[in-house]
Design a protein around this motif. Structure first.
Motif, PDB file in Angstrom:
ATOM      1  N   GLN A  13     -15.644   7.523   5.051  1.00  0.00           N
ATOM      2  CA  GLN A  13     -16.689   6.660   5.607  1.00  0.00           C
ATOM      3  C   GLN A  13     -16.175   5.893   6.817  1.00  0.00           C
ATOM      4  N   ALA A  14     -14.915   5.488   6.801  1.00  0.00           N
ATOM      5  CA  ALA A  14     -14.331   4.794   7.947  1.00  0.00           C
ATOM      6  C   ALA A  14     -14.321   5.706   9.169  1.00  0.00           C
ATOM      7  N   GLN A  16     -16.373   8.217   9.742  1.00  0.00           N
ATOM      8  CA  GLN A  16     -17.759   8.364  10.199  1.00  0.00           C
ATOM      9  C   GLN A  16     -18.217   7.110  10.954  1.00  0.00           C
ATOM     10  N   ALA A  17     -17.879   5.946  10.427  1.00  0.00           N
ATOM     11  CA  ALA A  17     -18.266   4.694  11.091  1.00  0.00           C
ATOM     12  C   ALA A  17     -17.625   4.598  12.471  1.00  0.00           C
ATOM     13  N   TYR A  18     -16.368   4.975  12.574  1.00  0.00           N
ATOM     14  CA  TYR A  18     -15.656   4.922  13.860  1.00  0.00           C
ATOM     15  C   TYR A  18     -16.304   5.881  14.862  1.00  0.00           C
ATOM     16  N   SER A  20     -19.285   6.931  14.907  1.00  0.00           N
ATOM     17  CA  SER A  20     -20.628   6.491  15.287  1.00  0.00           C
ATOM     18  C   SER A  20     -20.600   5.203  16.100  1.00  0.00           C
ATOM     19  N   ASN A  22     -19.253   2.157  15.151  1.00  0.00           N
ATOM     20  CA  ASN A  22     -19.217   0.906  14.393  1.00  0.00           C
ATOM     21  C   ASN A  22     -17.768   0.607  14.007  1.00  0.00           C
ATOM     22  N   LYS A  23     -17.041   0.045  14.965  1.00  0.00           N
ATOM     23  CA  LYS A  23     -15.600  -0.181  14.784  1.00  0.00           C
ATOM     24  C   LYS A  23     -15.306  -1.241  13.712  1.00  0.00           C
ATOM     25  N   LEU A  25     -17.072  -1.934  10.955  1.00  0.00           N
ATOM     26  CA  LEU A  25     -17.246  -1.309   9.646  1.00  0.00           C
ATOM     27  C   LEU A  25     -16.094  -0.341   9.362  1.00  0.00           C
ATOM     28  N   ALA A  26     -15.686   0.402  10.380  1.00  0.00           N
ATOM     29  CA  ALA A  26     -14.571   1.338  10.220  1.00  0.00           C
ATOM     30  C   ALA A  26     -13.303   0.598   9.804  1.00  0.00           C
TER      31      ALA A  26
END
Length: 158
Positions: A13-14, A16-18, A20, A22-23, A25-26
């Protein structure tokens, strides 16, 4: 097993967040993943200690008050079956100096021959790794029979 699964989920998930953008959240998911990885290592350490104590309950740090004798009056015997390579080496680093301090001359180390290794094409890693550790530590040893090393405690430093 839960910590392993949760670690992997957090790291996936980290990523995917990175990707996308969203640093923040990552970063948080990565921190959670590292926390689960640390908890997983702690659980492995507890399990390794339990396995070692159960297999070696009769010889740990005391041997009927007489130095150099294991159960039955022979050399102390450490059974490393069931441990991973790093865990087995850590046990030897911890226990061999105790043997030297108590005046023992020789200990036996059971490493097995690999009969229980999953997959017939996979060689046993424990015997080779323990022998390599002893060799690089300049601790004299020999193999009187397959799967058992006899260690000269006088060559143990520390």
């Amino acid at each position: 097993r839960d910590h392993c699964r949760l670690r992997n989920v957090c790291f996936q998930q980290a990523t995917q967040a990175y990707l996308s953008g969203n640093k923040a959240l990552a970063k948080e998911l990565s921190r959670k993943g590292r926390t689960h990885a640390q908890a997983m290592r702690a659980a492995h350490d507890v399990a390794a200690g339990t396995i070692f104590r159960e297999r070696n309950a009769n010889i740990l740090h005391s041997t009927n008050g007489s130095a150099g004798s294991g159960a039955g009056g022979g050399p102390r015997m450490f059974d490393l079956h069931g441990l991973h390579v790093a865990e087995a080496v850590a046990v030897l680093r911890r226990e061999l100096p105790h043997c030297r301090a108590s005046g023992e001359r020789v200990v036996h180390v059971l490493v097995g021959t690999g009969h229980h290794v999953k997959g017939s094409r996979t060689p046993a890693r424990l015997p080779a790794a323990v022998a390599e550790f002893l060799h690089t530590s300049r601790i004299r040893f020999w193999e009187p029979q397959a799967g058992m090393l006899e260690v000269d405690i006088a060559s143990v430093v520390g």
